[in-house]
Design a protein around this motif. Sequence first.
Motif, mmCIF file in Angstrom:
data_model
loop_
_atom_site.group_PDB
_atom_site.id
_atom_site.type_symbol
_atom_site.label_atom_id
_atom_site.label_comp_id
_atom_site.label_asym_id
_atom_site.label_seq_id
_atom_site.Cartn_x
_atom_site.Cartn_y
_atom_site.Cartn_z
ATOM 1 N N ILE A 149 61.814 53.663 165.137
ATOM 2 C CA ILE A 149 60.836 52.604 164.863
ATOM 3 C C ILE A 149 59.500 53.251 164.530
ATOM 4 O O ILE A 149 59.252 54.401 164.877
ATOM 5 C CB ILE A 149 60.678 51.631 166.052
ATOM 6 C CG1 ILE A 149 60.148 52.354 167.289
ATOM 7 C CG2 ILE A 149 61.984 50.923 166.344
ATOM 8 C CD1 ILE A 149 59.673 51.440 168.373
ATOM 9 N N HIS A 184 58.356 47.170 167.466
ATOM 10 C CA HIS A 184 59.732 47.671 167.615
ATOM 11 C C HIS A 184 60.521 47.444 166.333
ATOM 12 O O HIS A 184 61.646 46.984 166.355
ATOM 13 C CB HIS A 184 60.442 47.047 168.816
ATOM 14 C CG HIS A 184 59.805 47.411 170.109
ATOM 15 N ND1 HIS A 184 60.292 47.005 171.305
ATOM 16 C CD2 HIS A 184 58.719 48.169 170.412
ATOM 17 C CE1 HIS A 184 59.537 47.470 172.287
ATOM 18 N NE2 HIS A 184 58.566 48.175 171.746
ATOM 19 N N SER A 185 59.891 47.769 165.213
ATOM 20 C CA SER A 185 60.458 47.551 163.885
ATOM 21 C C SER A 185 60.501 48.868 163.110
ATOM 22 O O SER A 185 59.660 49.746 163.320
ATOM 23 C CB SER A 185 59.601 46.533 163.131
ATOM 24 O OG SER A 185 59.912 46.518 161.772
ATOM 25 N N GLU A 186 61.452 48.958 162.192
ATOM 26 C CA GLU A 186 61.541 50.122 161.324
ATOM 27 C C GLU A 186 60.552 50.043 160.173
ATOM 28 O O GLU A 186 60.330 51.013 159.470
ATOM 29 C CB GLU A 186 62.950 50.248 160.716
ATOM 30 C CG GLU A 186 64.045 50.436 161.725
ATOM 31 C CD GLU A 186 64.702 49.114 162.130
ATOM 32 O OE1 GLU A 186 64.101 48.034 161.941
ATOM 33 O OE2 GLU A 186 65.810 49.164 162.663
#
Length: 119
Positions: A83, A94-96
């Motif tokens: 992430i 909590h993201s790519e």
Amino acid sequence: MEPETLPTEVILTHPRQSLGSVKLDWIPQPGNYLDIEGKTYAVLERRHRYQLKSGRYRLYKIALYVQSAKRPEEKSWLDGRWIVGNANCRYNAHSEIIRCAVNPEGPCESCRYYEISEQ
């Protein structure tokens, strides 16, 4: 034996245009980064194209929808995936693809909103 490669059409989302077709020996997931002709793109969406052959459908092409991006310098390993940013911050998405709402461009280390989450 050479790994199987699938034709992959790369489509820029804004402005919408095809960047061409490439053959990849891996299947990019949304959140991965892809380098084409010296430019870096973030994969937003992946679509599969199937073909009916001999009574069976088979995957014959992939379409990747991308946006221009730079590779994040700061990333964390969380639940089996990378992430963007520091996963310990309470504001991390909590993201790519996106770091957080208060400081999406980063970096986390000098952010005035950085707070360790209480999880």
